[in-house]
Design an enzyme around this catalytic site. Structure first.
Site, PDB file in Angstrom:
ATOM      1  N   VAL A  87       0.856  -1.188   0.000  1.00  0.00           N
ATOM      2  CA  VAL A  87       0.000   0.000   0.000  1.00  0.00           C
ATOM      3  C   VAL A  87       0.894   1.241   0.000  1.00  0.00           C
ATOM      4  O   VAL A  87       1.692   1.454   0.913  1.00  0.00           O
ATOM      5  CB  VAL A  87      -0.923   0.012   1.231  1.00  0.00           C
ATOM      6  CG1 VAL A  87      -1.815   1.248   1.197  1.00  0.00           C
ATOM      7  CG2 VAL A  87      -1.766  -1.254   1.272  1.00  0.00           C
ATOM      8  N   ASP A  88       0.773   2.033  -1.043  1.00  0.00           N
ATOM      9  CA  ASP A  88       1.578   3.253  -1.193  1.00  0.00           C
ATOM     10  C   ASP A  88       0.685   4.451  -0.882  1.00  0.00           C
ATOM     11  O   ASP A  88      -0.165   4.836  -1.696  1.00  0.00           O
ATOM     12  CB  ASP A  88       2.136   3.338  -2.611  1.00  0.00           C
ATOM     13  CG  ASP A  88       3.016   4.559  -2.811  1.00  0.00           C
ATOM     14  OD1 ASP A  88       3.295   5.258  -1.814  1.00  0.00           O
ATOM     15  OD2 ASP A  88       3.425   4.815  -3.953  1.00  0.00           O
TER      16      ASP A  88
END
Length: 303
Positions: A180-181
Site C-alpha cells: 500500500v503506497d
C-alpha cells in the site's frame, strides 16, 4: 593488581549512557540529557561498591535489580507499572546485548580476563590501550545494534502495509502480494477510477503484445494502434491509457486494463472488493527483493 578507579568510572559512565540512549531509541522514549546523565552516573557510582569490602550486601542480585530500577526511573520517569516493566526489560536486553558483544570481542582478540567475586576483570600491561579497545568495542556493538534495530523497524513498518491481492479478469485469477503506497494519487482523469500498479511479467494470462508495446521500459502512444489491430476484441474494451508525470516532469502514459474484480485482504482478515479500479501494467521490477509485485492505491483500502 592495580585498579584505575577514574578510568573504571569513566568507562562505566560511557557504557551506561549508551545503554540508556539505546533503550530510549528502541522504545521511542523522549530523552532529557540531564536525566540520562544522572541515570548513567548512578550506574557508574554503583561500581565503587566492589572496591569497598564492608558493602558486601551491595553485591546481591536484589541490590543490582534495585539499582537498575533506580537508573531507569531517574532516566525516563514513571508513568505506569506496565511502561516501567517494559522499559526495564528493554534496559536489561540492551545491557546483555552490549555486554555479550564486548565479551565476545575480548575472546576473539584473546584478551586475558577473569571473574573476581562476580566482577568481570580484564588484564593488560597497557591499561590505556585496553580502555581504548573496550570503548571502540562498546561503540561498535552499539552502532551495530542500532543499525540492526533500524533495519528491523523499517522492515516491520513496510510489512504493516503488505496486503494480499487477487485479480480477476475474464475467467483468469492472479494472486500476489501488494504494498500500500500512501503517496499514490494516480487516477484515470475521465472515470476517476484509482489506479493500482501491477508487475505484469508475473501475470501469465496477459496478451504478449502488451509487453512488446513497452520500449526501453516505457509505453509509447505509437504502440497503441498496433495493439488494437492485433489483440482479441474482448481485450480492446478493457484497455485504458492513463496520463501521468514522471520524475523528470515529462508527460507519459500508463497502459492499464480494467479487471472484473480486485479483492484485497489485510493481515487482520479485512477484505475489500472493488470493481471500479484500473490496473496499470509495469514490465519492470517493483521490488528488488521480490517481496511484493503490486502497488496498491490507498483509496482501495478506504471502504
Amino acid at each position: 593488581m592495580v585498579f584505575y578507579l577514574d578510568l573504571i568510572l569513566l568507562l562505566n559512565f560511557m557504557i551506561d549512557t549508551l545503554i540508556l540512549l539505546t533503550t530510549a531509541k528502541f522504545l521511542h522514549l523522549k530523552i532529557k540529557k540531564i536525566r540520562i546523565t544522572l541515570g548513567a552516573m548512578i550506574g557508574a557510582a554503583y561500581t565503587m561498591v566492589f572496591f569497598i569490602p564492608y558493602l558486601s550486601a551491595a553485591h546481591l542480585l536484589l541490590t543490582k535489580i534495585l539499582i537498575s530500577i533506580l537508573m531507569v526511573w531517574v532516566s525516563f520517569g514513571f508513568l505506569h507499572l506496565i511502561q516501567m516493566v517494559r522499559t526495564l526489560a528493554t534496559f536489561y536486553f540492551v545491557s546483555f546485548l552490549m555486554g555479550g558483544g564486548v565479551f565476545a570481542l575480548q575472546y576473539l582478540f584473546q584478551i586475558d580476563h577473569e571473574v573476581i567475586k562476580g566482577v568481570y576483570v580484564t588484564h593488560s600491561s597497557n591499561p590505556f590501550f585496553l580502555l581504548l579497545f573496550i570503548v571502540i568495542a562498546v561503540l561498535g556493538v552499539w552502532f551495530f545494534s542500532n543499525r540492526t534495530f533500524l533495519s528491523l523497524e523499517r522492515k516491520g513498518n513496510v510489512e504493516q502495509h503488505f496486503v494480499d491481492v487477487e485479480i480477476e479478469v475474464f475467467e483468469h485469477r492472479h494472486q500476489c502480494k501488494g504494498l500500500v503506497d500512501t503517496g499514490n494519487r494516480l487516477y484515470d482523469p475521465i472515470t476517476r477510477k484509482p489506479v493500482m500498479i501491477l508487475e505484469a511479467k508475473s501475470v501469465s494470462f496477459l496478451p504478449t503484445i502488451f509487453q512488446t508495446a513497452y520500449q526501453h521500459g516505457q509505453f509509447h502512444l505509437e504502440s497503441l494502434e498496433e495493439i488494437t489491430k492485433n489483440i482479441d476484441p474482448a481485450w480492446q474494451t478493457r484497455i485504458h491509457l492513463v496520463p501521468f508525470r514522471s520524475v523528470s516532469k515529462e508527460m507519459q502514459f500508463l497502459l492499464c486494463i480494467r479487471p472484473d474484480k480486485v479483492v484485497i485482504s489485510s493481515k487482520n482478515q479485512t477484505h475489500w472488493t472493488h470493481t471500479k479500479v484500473l490496473i496499470g501494467l509495469d514490465y519492470g521490477h517493483l521490488s528488488n527483493d521480490h517481496s511484493y509485485s503490486a502497488i496498491i492505491h490507498p483509496e482501495l483500502l478506504a471502504g
